[in-house]
Design a protein around this motif. Structure first.
Motif, mmCIF file in Angstrom:
data_model
loop_
_atom_site.group_PDB
_atom_site.id
_atom_site.type_symbol
_atom_site.label_atom_id
_atom_site.label_comp_id
_atom_site.label_asym_id
_atom_site.label_seq_id
_atom_site.Cartn_x
_atom_site.Cartn_y
_atom_site.Cartn_z
ATOM 1 N N ASP A 10 0.652 -1.162 0.080
ATOM 2 C CA ASP A 10 -0.393 0.039 0.326
ATOM 3 C C ASP A 10 0.764 1.509 -0.431
ATOM 4 O O ASP A 10 0.963 1.880 1.037
ATOM 5 N N PRO A 11 1.450 1.585 -0.995
ATOM 6 C CA PRO A 11 2.381 2.568 -0.634
ATOM 7 C C PRO A 11 2.604 3.754 -1.386
ATOM 8 O O PRO A 11 1.865 4.827 -1.612
ATOM 9 N N THR A 12 1.788 4.760 0.423
ATOM 10 C CA THR A 12 0.698 5.583 0.102
ATOM 11 C C THR A 12 2.249 6.615 0.762
ATOM 12 O O THR A 12 3.025 6.489 1.299
ATOM 13 N N PRO A 13 2.082 7.439 0.925
ATOM 14 C CA PRO A 13 3.168 8.430 1.517
ATOM 15 C C PRO A 13 3.461 8.608 3.304
ATOM 16 O O PRO A 13 4.545 8.304 3.327
ATOM 17 N N GLN A 14 2.441 8.560 3.539
ATOM 18 C CA GLN A 14 2.094 8.094 5.773
ATOM 19 C C GLN A 14 3.392 6.628 6.102
ATOM 20 O O GLN A 14 4.035 6.809 6.143
ATOM 21 N N HIS A 15 2.445 6.092 4.519
ATOM 22 C CA HIS A 15 4.005 4.585 5.321
ATOM 23 C C HIS A 15 4.885 4.069 4.658
ATOM 24 O O HIS A 15 5.713 4.045 5.288
ATOM 25 N N PHE A 16 5.413 4.904 3.362
ATOM 26 C CA PHE A 16 6.735 5.709 2.736
ATOM 27 C C PHE A 16 7.513 6.533 4.492
ATOM 28 O O PHE A 16 8.540 5.965 5.037
ATOM 29 N N LYS A 17 7.025 7.594 4.814
ATOM 30 C CA LYS A 17 7.470 8.034 6.059
ATOM 31 C C LYS A 17 8.285 7.358 7.129
ATOM 32 O O LYS A 17 8.908 7.060 7.749
ATOM 33 N N ARG A 18 6.513 6.516 7.294
ATOM 34 C CA ARG A 18 6.958 5.457 8.828
ATOM 35 C C ARG A 18 7.598 4.665 8.549
ATOM 36 O O ARG A 18 8.924 4.469 9.110
ATOM 37 N N MET A 19 7.968 4.117 7.220
ATOM 38 C CA MET A 19 8.949 3.294 7.327
ATOM 39 C C MET A 19 10.172 3.732 7.385
ATOM 40 O O MET A 19 11.334 3.106 7.527
ATOM 41 N N LEU A 20 10.542 5.498 6.823
ATOM 42 C CA LEU A 20 11.616 5.150 6.707
ATOM 43 C C LEU A 20 12.699 5.602 7.794
ATOM 44 O O LEU A 20 13.589 5.212 8.384
ATOM 45 N N TRP A 21 11.243 6.075 8.898
ATOM 46 C CA TRP A 21 12.245 6.454 10.287
ATOM 47 C C TRP A 21 12.324 5.292 11.228
ATOM 48 O O TRP A 21 12.784 4.934 11.990
ATOM 49 N N VAL A 22 10.949 4.267 10.546
ATOM 50 C CA VAL A 22 11.314 2.779 11.070
ATOM 51 C C VAL A 22 12.918 2.414 10.954
ATOM 52 O O VAL A 22 13.822 1.436 11.993
ATOM 53 N N CYS A 23 13.164 2.266 9.940
ATOM 54 C CA CYS A 23 13.985 1.163 9.647
ATOM 55 C C CYS A 23 15.612 2.319 10.167
ATOM 56 O O CYS A 23 16.314 1.324 10.201
ATOM 57 N N ALA A 24 15.565 3.356 10.185
ATOM 58 C CA ALA A 24 16.558 3.600 9.913
ATOM 59 C C ALA A 24 17.009 3.387 11.811
ATOM 60 O O ALA A 24 18.485 3.703 11.994
ATOM 61 N N ILE A 25 15.950 3.639 12.959
ATOM 62 C CA ILE A 25 16.281 3.096 14.449
ATOM 63 C C ILE A 25 16.793 1.136 14.329
ATOM 64 O O ILE A 25 17.647 1.098 14.807
ATOM 65 N N ILE A 26 15.627 0.728 13.590
ATOM 66 C CA ILE A 26 15.823 -1.155 12.958
ATOM 67 C C ILE A 26 17.501 -0.853 12.745
ATOM 68 O O ILE A 26 18.977 -2.115 13.575
ATOM 69 N N PHE A 27 17.271 -0.435 11.931
ATOM 70 C CA PHE A 27 19.639 -0.429 10.868
ATOM 71 C C PHE A 27 20.398 -0.019 12.158
ATOM 72 O O PHE A 27 21.118 -0.799 12.516
ATOM 73 N N MET A 28 19.806 0.794 13.112
ATOM 74 C CA MET A 28 21.162 1.656 13.829
ATOM 75 C C MET A 28 20.968 0.228 14.985
ATOM 76 O O MET A 28 22.200 0.036 15.577
ATOM 77 N N GLY A 29 19.951 -0.480 15.934
ATOM 78 C CA GLY A 29 20.169 -1.635 16.254
ATOM 79 C C GLY A 29 20.593 -2.476 16.157
ATOM 80 O O GLY A 29 21.251 -3.639 16.015
ATOM 81 N N MET A 30 20.898 -2.773 14.396
ATOM 82 C CA MET A 30 21.409 -4.316 13.749
ATOM 83 C C MET A 30 22.670 -3.557 13.407
ATOM 84 O O MET A 30 23.233 -5.063 14.165
ATOM 85 N N HIS A 31 23.515 -2.173 13.843
ATOM 86 C CA HIS A 31 24.155 -1.686 13.314
ATOM 87 C C HIS A 31 25.321 -2.514 14.872
ATOM 88 O O HIS A 31 26.101 -2.789 15.136
#
Length: 514
Positions: free
Chosen positions: A253-274
């Protein structure tokens, strides 16, 4: 529960017991005298709540608090979530110092909530609505699992003379898994609960990622400490699940809201993985993305990605060759692949610990390929391993590669019984994805597939079968795959028509008075 307590003899007996216990504590241990009253009030409150609310609360706690059995932060720091983690995952006798409580709070919660649901059903109490049942093959697979565990216990302990004390911890989490699926099944109404599950997982990921980063940056590095991981190894499964939740929600469901949420959540999770620095997390994430790519329909985005892949494919061998010699910077992904294939010590002319252990476990399996040895036995140490008994006394009962361990202890027969449910769950998730039309439903199937892949990788690489976090997440994924298969018609069921009205929206079954 109200009907039960309304019976005067029962009420008076419980009240008398509560008074006696409280008076006894006033005399012997005055400091904890209020505890029986507090616990009684809390238990009464719990018994008034819907099982759905209780289950979601238990799931939220399990994916957020510290996974204490796996020694978070290598034992050098206790976060604010450490003590709740002890209560949830460790034997209460070790936490509270009360003998006879040889089980964790998580076991009590699962069995207690199931018992509460059964009590309400038997007595016609309609606090909890009916929910779609799981497909029959999945139910059979989940019943085969405890039957196989019981057979391997009898075979290993009573026939082959194994160690019963250690055997329990070889299969405990696997035995609890069907109970977890049963609880999720009766608690979750259907697709309307998917968003709640996703939010819980994302909050758990972000919490652990931030705590892990705080530990490394603010505690470990200033003191000159080096740590192999920040939180725990099993958090790799949680991180992959969190990434899958936001990425696949946007893809379906490629909406702008989902895209923005994906960006900040992925940034935090990839930090945790790092900061957690587990190669398994990156491998599982890449495999889950590949699986989602193969399953997904030919959308415009997928066609563009395929065009880019075809254009870059001729350059890939050169990228791999250069990165193999210098696996840093932009060639970092090649370094991860190289470390997985070669191990940590092959470049030094030595065999890696895990490689030696795998060879020993394979030799154990070859000695009993069909039936295995049963629970309560060690793997053969044909090639001597470094002695780590000072840190893990029972290490030869728990090989890092749980897949090979199941083959060694269960043989082909036992392994098939222990993992039949997983194959069925994957089959149902794929079929449900093909039949689903709602974006949220399709994303749920892809998330479930990501959990299956991450769990299988964790089992293959790092004791996944005895991980509480992995067991909880895989139980949730198996339940969602089964419910999606029922509701989408991927697995035909006459019952599903009661939960999917003509408008296509799911909810309380048609005709259900609840």
């Amino acid at each position: 529960m109200e009907a039960f307590l309304s019976r005067t003899p029962v009420f008076m007996a419980l009240l008398g017991l509560l008074v006696v216990v409280t008076l006894g504590l006033v005399i012997l241990f005055p400091a904890v005298a209020p505890m029986p009253m507090v616990l009684a009030a809390f238990l009464y409150w719990v018994c008034q709540q819907p099982v759905r609310k209780l289950t979601l609360a238990l799931f939220a706690a399990a994916v957020t608090v510290d996974l204490v059995p796996e020694v978070p932060y290598e034992g050098r720091w206790q976060s604010p979530l450490y003590f709740p983690g002890k209560l949830l995952f460790l034997n209460l006798s070790n936490v509270l110092g009360v003998p006879g409580l040889g089980f964790p709070l998580l076991d009590i919660g699962i069995l207690g909530f199931l018992a509460l649901y059964i009590y309400r059903r038997v007595n016609g109490i309609k606090t909890d609505p009916l929910t779609p049942s799981l497909p029959t093959p999945l139910v059979i697979g989940l019943l085969v699992l405890p039957a196989t565990i019981a057979w391997l216990q009898v075979f290993g302990i009573f026939i082959n003379g194994g160690n019963s004390r250690v055997a329990q911890w070889q299969w405990h989490q696997m035995a609890v898994l069907p109970l977890m699926v049963a609880l999720f099944n009766v608690a979750l109404k259907g697709p309307e609960d998917l968003r709640a599950l996703g939010r819980i997982i994302v909050v758990g990921c972000c919490t652990k990622a931030c705590l892990g980063a705080w530990f490394i940056v603010m505690i470990a590095r200033p003191r000159g400490y080096y740590f192999e991981y920040a939180t725990t190894h099993s958090d790799s499964i949680l991180y992959v699940t969190g990434l899958a939740c936001v990425i696949y929600s946007w893809l379906e469901d490629p909406t702008p809201q989902h895209f923005k949420r994906m960006l900040w959540v992925c940034a935090i999770i990839f930090m945790g993985m790092h900061y957690n620095d587990r190669r398994m997390a990156y491998v599982s994430f890449m495999f889950s993305v590949m699986a989602a790519f193969m399953l997904s329909a030919w959308s415009p985005l997928k066609r563009r990605l395929m065009q880019v892949v075809l254009i870059l494919m001729p350059f890939f061998p050169f990228y791999l060759a250069v990165g193999w010699q210098n696996p840093t910077g932009v060639f970092g992904p090649v370094g991860i692949v190289k470390s997985v294939i070669e191990g940590e010590n092959l470049a030094k002319g030595q065999m890696d610990y895990r490689d030696i252990e795998n060879l020993d476990v394979i030799h154990t399996w070859e000695a009993n390929p069909v039936m295995g040895r049963g629970w309560g036995h060690e793997f053969d140490e044909v090639i001597p391993l470094p002695d780590i008994s000072h840190a893990f006394a029972d290490y030869r009962y728990h090989p890092h590669n749980s897949v090979l361990g199941m083959l060694a202890f269960g043989g082909v027969v036992g392994f098939s019984g222990l993992w039949t449910w997983l194959s069925i769950s994957i089959f149902l998730a794929v079929r449900a994805y093909r039949h689903a039309r709602e974006p949220t439903w399709r994303a749920c199937c892809l998330v479930a597939m990501a959990v299956f892949i991450a769990y299988a990788n964790q089992c293959f690489g790092d004791m996944g079968t005895i991980s509480w976090l992995g067991t909880i997440l895989i139980a949730m994924a198996a339940t969602c795959a089964g419910k999606m298969a029922t509701l989408t018609g991927a697995w035909p069921s006459a019952e599903a028509r009661r939960f999917v009205p003509e408008n296509g929206k799911t909810g309380t079954p048609v005709g259900n008075p609840v």
